[in-house]
Scaffold this active site. Structure first.
Site, PDB file in Angstrom:
ATOM      1  N   GLU A   1       0.832  -1.209   0.000  1.00  0.00           N
ATOM      2  CA  GLU A   1       0.000   0.000   0.000  1.00  0.00           C
ATOM      3  C   GLU A   1       0.862   1.252   0.000  1.00  0.00           C
ATOM      4  O   GLU A   1       0.544   2.241  -0.680  1.00  0.00           O
ATOM      5  CB  GLU A   1      -0.928  -0.003   1.226  1.00  0.00           C
ATOM      6  CG  GLU A   1      -1.978   1.102   1.214  1.00  0.00           C
ATOM      7  CD  GLU A   1      -1.571   2.373   1.954  1.00  0.00           C
ATOM      8  OE1 GLU A   1      -2.344   3.341   1.964  1.00  0.00           O
ATOM      9  OE2 GLU A   1      -0.445   2.381   2.514  1.00  0.00           O
ATOM     10  N   GLU A   2       1.937   1.231   0.769  1.00  0.00           N
ATOM     11  CA  GLU A   2       2.737   2.438   0.981  1.00  0.00           C
ATOM     12  C   GLU A   2       3.515   2.889  -0.253  1.00  0.00           C
ATOM     13  O   GLU A   2       4.055   3.993  -0.278  1.00  0.00           O
ATOM     14  CB  GLU A   2       3.721   2.218   2.139  1.00  0.00           C
ATOM     15  CG  GLU A   2       3.075   1.883   3.482  1.00  0.00           C
ATOM     16  CD  GLU A   2       2.311   3.054   4.095  1.00  0.00           C
ATOM     17  OE1 GLU A   2       2.222   4.119   3.455  1.00  0.00           O
ATOM     18  OE2 GLU A   2       1.796   2.887   5.212  1.00  0.00           O
TER      19      GLU A   2
END
Length: 343
Positions: free
Chosen positions: A202-203
């Protein structure tokens, strides 16, 4: 009550983007006796199906991401210092002097820069570039350093998990708390069937959730996240985003998503009727896996419920214990409402 042993285990383990296997193993071990199916896709997403007492009316997916921000080894100097780059968004001001661990051997290191007495002009007050930093592991040469670490090794913040009567302090609360919420729901008696995704990467661009949501193909999704609380000195009220102690955070819009208005209203209605503290996210900032989930296939009606957190993407995130309880309760209640077709 929060299971601090489980939350601590999730937060202490290392799992920057692209290296989430340890987190995934802990989650599988926790849920294997409670889930009907557990699959790991080619990217490393964990996709779980949990049956409820009744068949779901609406197909709902709950999503949280396993990865945390961190660093990665990019080079090793001839005299044994480690050069690195960031994995995910990190405020460079917090890096100097921080302790880190590197690779599978958890080699200890400290992030350093040029000594201040050697700085010239504005160098002494300017924020150094990452290219000007290094990690000191105590090696005397590149050959010695290569006995313990290698190119591409993950670099994680070294941080203790601590809590008191009011707050919890740890690295990786973004988004290991979201993972904790999903685990607790999988372990519970659900009224209706629900699909769960523990997403990777996600990051670094919402990558895992993109493929996972395509596979699950839900009608509705709830993203369980952690979001920035700027309720600190010298920040005016309109820019605080959210505040610790004011409950679960419900987003109306961020840089990647305009959230389903009916779901937002329903979340606040449930919070009011159930006596659950909840607050709006009052700034259009950031983004999360909802950004790709709501665009999957023919579209997914999506809601984000987040835990307010100070010092996000840093070695010492701080959250409020009551907010943790509020977030878990609200996610549970609205998940039942949606999956039961009452929306």
């Amino acid at each position: 009550m929060i299971d601090f042993e489980l939350l601590g285990k999730l937060c202490r383990c290392n799992g920057i983007s692209g290296d989430e296997s340890t987190v995934r193993e802990i989650i599988i071990d926790e849920i294997k006796e409670y889930a009907e199916s557990i699959e790991t896709d080619n990217l490393g997403n964990l996709i779980v199906h949990k049956k409820g007492r009744n068949r779901a009316i609406n197909k709902l997916m709950l999503s949280a991401h396993m990865d945390e921000v961190g660093l990665m080894v990019t080079d090793i100097t001839s005299d044994g210092y480690i050069k690195f780059d960031e994995v995910g968004g990190i405020d460079k001001r917090i890096l100097i002097g921080k302790q880190v661990t590197i690779g599978n051997k958890n080699v200890n290191g400290v992030i350093g820069i040029k000594p201040i007495h050697l700085c010239k002009g504005d160098e002494s007050t300017a924020i150094p570039k990452i290219s000007e930093m290094y990690i000191d592991i105590g090696a005397n040469s590149k050959e010695e350093a290569l006995q313990y670490i290698y190119y591409g090794d993950s670099i994680n913040f070294a941080s203790d998990f601590e809590y008191n009567n009011y707050t919890i302090k740890s690295k990786a609360l973004d988004d290991r708390f979201g993972c904790y919420v999903l685990i607790q729901l999988i372990k519970s008696e659900l009224e209706f069937d629900i699909d769960f995704v523990f997403a990777v990467q996600e990051e670094v661009g919402l990558r895992g959730a993109k493929t996972a949501s395509y596979s699950v193909n839900p009608e509705f999704a709830i993203v369980v996240e952690t979001t920035t609380a700027a309720d600190v000195p010298e920040v005016e009220a309109s820019k605080k985003v959210c505040s610790l102690g004011s409950g679960a955070v419900i987003s109306i819009m961020d840089r990647r998503t305009i959230y389903d208005k009916e779901l937002v209203k329903t979340a606040f209605d449930i919070a009011e009727k159930s006596g659950i503290k909840a607050q709006y996210k009052t700034a259009i900032a950031g983004g999360n896996d909802a950004g790709v989930i709501h665009q999957s296939r023919s579209g997914v009606r999506t809601l984000a419920i987040s835990l307010p957190c100070r010092y996000l993407h840093a070695p010492s995130c701080i959250v409020n214990r009551e907010d943790c309880e509020s977030t878990l309760k609200l996610v549970s209640e609205i998940a039942t409402r949606i999956s039961g077709g009452n929306i």
